[in-house]
Motif scaffolding. Structure first.
Motif, PDB file in Angstrom:
ATOM      1  N   THR A 222       0.863  -1.176   0.000  1.00  0.00           N
ATOM      2  CA  THR A 222       0.000   0.000   0.000  1.00  0.00           C
ATOM      3  C   THR A 222       0.903   1.230   0.000  1.00  0.00           C
ATOM      4  OG1 THR A 222      -0.086  -0.043   2.420  1.00  0.00           O
ATOM      5  CG2 THR A 222      -1.910  -1.098   1.243  1.00  0.00           C
ATOM      6  N   THR A 223       0.632   2.130  -0.919  1.00  0.00           N
ATOM      7  CA  THR A 223       1.442   3.351  -1.013  1.00  0.00           C
ATOM      8  C   THR A 223       0.744   4.479  -0.248  1.00  0.00           C
ATOM      9  OG1 THR A 223       0.397   3.781  -3.144  1.00  0.00           O
ATOM     10  CG2 THR A 223       2.567   2.753  -3.182  1.00  0.00           C
ATOM     11  N   ASP A 224       0.647   4.303   1.048  1.00  0.00           N
ATOM     12  CA  ASP A 224       0.000   5.297   1.886  1.00  0.00           C
ATOM     13  C   ASP A 224       1.038   6.232   2.498  1.00  0.00           C
ATOM     14  OD1 ASP A 224       1.258   3.596   3.600  1.00  0.00           O
ATOM     15  OD2 ASP A 224      -0.561   2.859   4.591  1.00  0.00           O
ATOM     16  N   LEU A 225       0.618   7.036   3.448  1.00  0.00           N
ATOM     17  CA  LEU A 225       1.523   8.009   4.067  1.00  0.00           C
ATOM     18  C   LEU A 225       2.670   7.312   4.802  1.00  0.00           C
ATOM     19  CD1 LEU A 225       2.257  10.897   4.879  1.00  0.00           C
ATOM     20  CD2 LEU A 225       0.681  10.663   6.830  1.00  0.00           C
ATOM     21  N   ARG A 226       2.378   6.198   5.465  1.00  0.00           N
ATOM     22  CA  ARG A 226       3.428   5.489   6.192  1.00  0.00           C
ATOM     23  C   ARG A 226       4.487   4.956   5.235  1.00  0.00           C
ATOM     24  NH1 ARG A 226       2.057   0.338   9.912  1.00  0.00           N
ATOM     25  NH2 ARG A 226       1.832  -0.606   7.849  1.00  0.00           N
ATOM     26  N   TRP A 227       4.052   4.472   4.076  1.00  0.00           N
ATOM     27  CA  TRP A 227       5.008   3.987   3.066  1.00  0.00           C
ATOM     28  C   TRP A 227       5.918   5.125   2.617  1.00  0.00           C
ATOM     29  CZ3 TRP A 227       5.679   5.477  -2.063  1.00  0.00           C
ATOM     30  CH2 TRP A 227       6.548   4.677  -2.819  1.00  0.00           C
ATOM     31  N   LEU A 228       5.335   6.301   2.373  1.00  0.00           N
ATOM     32  CA  LEU A 228       6.112   7.455   1.938  1.00  0.00           C
ATOM     33  C   LEU A 228       7.111   7.876   3.015  1.00  0.00           C
ATOM     34  CD1 LEU A 228       6.586   9.619  -0.213  1.00  0.00           C
ATOM     35  CD2 LEU A 228       4.803  10.993   0.870  1.00  0.00           C
ATOM     36  N   LEU A 229       6.694   7.820   4.271  1.00  0.00           N
ATOM     37  CA  LEU A 229       7.594   8.163   5.371  1.00  0.00           C
ATOM     38  C   LEU A 229       8.741   7.157   5.476  1.00  0.00           C
ATOM     39  CD1 LEU A 229       5.016   9.246   8.115  1.00  0.00           C
ATOM     40  CD2 LEU A 229       6.534  10.724   6.778  1.00  0.00           C
ATOM     41  N   ASN A 230       8.445   5.884   5.218  1.00  0.00           N
ATOM     42  CA  ASN A 230       9.492   4.864   5.230  1.00  0.00           C
ATOM     43  C   ASN A 230      10.534   5.125   4.142  1.00  0.00           C
ATOM     44  OD1 ASN A 230       8.927   3.033   7.382  1.00  0.00           O
ATOM     45  ND2 ASN A 230       7.209   2.199   6.237  1.00  0.00           N
ATOM     46  N   ILE A 231      10.069   5.501   2.965  1.00  0.00           N
ATOM     47  CA  ILE A 231      10.990   5.809   1.857  1.00  0.00           C
ATOM     48  C   ILE A 231      11.871   6.998   2.229  1.00  0.00           C
ATOM     49  CG2 ILE A 231      11.133   6.655  -0.519  1.00  0.00           C
ATOM     50  CD1 ILE A 231      10.431   3.738  -0.346  1.00  0.00           C
ATOM     51  N   CYS A 232      11.259   8.031   2.797  1.00  0.00           N
ATOM     52  CA  CYS A 232      12.034   9.210   3.211  1.00  0.00           C
ATOM     53  C   CYS A 232      13.056   8.834   4.290  1.00  0.00           C
ATOM     54  CB  CYS A 232      11.099  10.295   3.738  1.00  0.00           C
ATOM     55  SG  CYS A 232      10.015  11.018   2.476  1.00  0.00           S
ATOM     56  N   LEU A 233      12.661   7.930   5.169  1.00  0.00           N
ATOM     57  CA  LEU A 233      13.562   7.496   6.238  1.00  0.00           C
ATOM     58  C   LEU A 233      14.761   6.757   5.668  1.00  0.00           C
ATOM     59  CD1 LEU A 233      14.175   7.222   9.258  1.00  0.00           C
ATOM     60  CD2 LEU A 233      12.721   5.172   9.289  1.00  0.00           C
ATOM     61  N   ILE A 234      14.528   5.887   4.688  1.00  0.00           N
ATOM     62  CA  ILE A 234      15.631   5.153   4.054  1.00  0.00           C
ATOM     63  C   ILE A 234      16.606   6.123   3.399  1.00  0.00           C
ATOM     64  CG2 ILE A 234      16.225   3.549   2.181  1.00  0.00           C
ATOM     65  CD1 ILE A 234      13.555   2.137   2.745  1.00  0.00           C
ATOM     66  N   VAL A 235      16.073   7.081   2.653  1.00  0.00           N
ATOM     67  CA  VAL A 235      16.914   8.072   1.981  1.00  0.00           C
ATOM     68  C   VAL A 235      17.721   8.868   3.008  1.00  0.00           C
ATOM     69  CG1 VAL A 235      16.894  10.154   0.553  1.00  0.00           C
ATOM     70  CG2 VAL A 235      15.393   8.239  -0.021  1.00  0.00           C
ATOM     71  N   ALA A 236      17.064   9.240   4.097  1.00  0.00           N
ATOM     72  CA  ALA A 236      17.740  10.042   5.125  1.00  0.00           C
ATOM     73  C   ALA A 236      18.861   9.257   5.800  1.00  0.00           C
ATOM     74  CB  ALA A 236      16.723  10.503   6.166  1.00  0.00           C
ATOM     75  N   VAL A 237      18.602   7.986   6.132  1.00  0.00           N
ATOM     76  CA  VAL A 237      19.613   7.174   6.826  1.00  0.00           C
ATOM     77  C   VAL A 237      20.825   6.946   5.929  1.00  0.00           C
ATOM     78  CG1 VAL A 237      20.102   4.869   7.731  1.00  0.00           C
ATOM     79  CG2 VAL A 237      18.004   6.055   8.401  1.00  0.00           C
TER      80      VAL A 237
END
Length: 428
Positions: A222-237
């Protein structure tokens, strides 16, 4: 005397691990202690152990939180939309499909675990290969090439071990190797496309066969808000780690904690998520601390220096000066003979010491080893359980897998060696 005791200690460790008489955890702790006692250094053993464990702690903690971080991402199918998109774009064109498999494997292998990569990628892609009547050994080869090259990631097992064995920050070791890693992966994509071209020419499958976008081949997501936050977290880390804004251990520690809070809203869910990845994390971290004991004793007792001095005196000058090149060319096939613990903690420190005595940087041997030893070599090595998982999931024999995949992996290793020579990472 120290050189002889050190050599006997390392040989005993290698033999007991390879013959499976002792586990790496036991061999790496007990045998060097016995060696130090024979050298008359019994009273200093606790000091050596503490120094070794202290030096290894940042690497071990980084690995622990990196596996937990990417494990949480895979558990929540964060990469599933990208995997499904690649499968849909591939259609029935082997060229696109083969390149797609390489890209999917690289994405999933961000967690550094060969076993989890194979468990996610093979079941998702195998129905497509069967529907298109493509031999399964080609799927195994594609996954092996991509996972092998990307095992060079700074949180991958070989790189972690090499950094721990030399007692240097992992990013300090990996950063110069990044262009080689990138060029190796691009070369894998080129090989995959070439394999796809050959498959397309020889392909005689039924034109009415089902499309590989069947629901049974796609991963849930599911490409919901939590998925988007996870992607941003991966990029940030990953961004923080690569740019050096914070140390890698802090980047993954913070990332894992945020990932737990984001994806597991209750205490029980967080506990379940941690427990799911506890076994592989504990095994690897315990071996790393055992390796800290091993290298702590050998290094601070003077055994490594004594062996390096003796080795540089005994070896012909031309060979000693070219040790990194010899290691680079033999690194991939050495995966068939040595498991990663015995090589990186037993053999590589001695070779690095000889290189230093010959006027070469110690990291040149580590860089050379990472071009094949349990990187490109791990998916075909009978010493790694992940290899048997790969051939089990694709239902092919080890002999068939090795005959087809070994030459491809050797070409990749030699190509990266050439790039490393050009960049000066391996002295010529």
């Amino acid at each position: 005397m120290l050189a002889l005791i050190g050599l006997l200690t390392i040989l005993t460790v290698l033999l007991t691990i390879v013959s499976k008489r002792l586990s790496p955890l036991v061999a790496l702790i007990v045998l060097p202690i016995i060696g130090a006692m024979f050298a008359g250094l019994g009273q200093q053993i606790p000091e050596f152990l503490v120094k070794g464990i202290t030096s290894i702690a940042p690497v071990a903690v980084m690995f622990m939180f990196a596996i937990l971080f990417f494990g949480i991402m895979n558990d929540n199918y964060v990469f599933a939309p990208f995997i499904n998109a690649v499968l849909k774009l591939c259609a029935n064109d082997p060229r696109k499909l083969f390149v797609g498999v390489v890209l999917i494997t690289a994405l999933v292998h961000l967690d550094g675990s060969g076993a989890s990569t194979f468990l996610i990628v093979i079941p998702a892609v195998l129905p497509v290969f069967d529907a298109m009547q493509i031999r399964r050994r080609k799927l195994a080869a594609l996954v092996a090439m991509s996972a092998g090259v990307n095992n060079m990631l700074p949180w991958g097992g070989p790189t972690i071990r090499a950094a721990a064995a030399l007692d240097i920050p992992v990013m300090e070791l990996y950063a110069p190797l990044f262009p080689v890693h990138l060029s190796g992966f691009i070369f894998v994509v080129v090989i995959a496309f070439w394999m796809g071209v050959r498959e397309r020419v020889s392909h005689t499958g039924n034109a009415t066969q089902p499309e590989p976008t069947s629901a049974t081949t796609l991963l849930p997501h599911t490409t919901d808000l939590r998925w988007l936050l996870n992607i941003c977290l991966i990029v940030a880390v990953i961004g923080c780690m690569i740019t050096g804004i914070v140390p890698p251990v802090i980047a993954f520690l913070g990332g894992a904690i945020i990932a737990l809070l984001l994806n597991s809203t209750s205490q029980d869910a967080q506990k379940t998520s941690i427990e799911k990845h506890a076994a592989p994390v504990f095994m690897m971290v315990s071996i790393l601390f055992a390796a800290g004991c091993f290298t702590g004793i050998l290094k601070h007792s003077g055994m490594l220096d004594a062996m390096a001095t003796s080795g540089s005196e005994l070896l012909p000058g031309a060979l000693a000066q070219n040790i990194p090149l010899v290691v680079a060319l033999s690194s991939m096939p050495l995966s068939l003979l040595f498991d990663p613990d015995s090589f990186y903690f037993g053999i590589m420190p001695v070779l690095s010491g000889i290189a230093v005595d010959s006027g070469l940087p110690a990291t040149s041997v580590a860089h050379a080893a990472l071009l094949g030893q349990m990187t490109t070599g791990f998916p075909v090595s009978p010493l790694t359980p992940a290899t048997f998982l790969l051939i089990g999931l694709t239902n092919i024999s080890l002999a068939d897998h090795q005959r087809y995949t070994l030459p491809l992996l050797a070409c990749i290793s030699f190509f990266m060696t050439a790039v490393a020579l050009i960049l000066g990472l391996i002295p010529a």
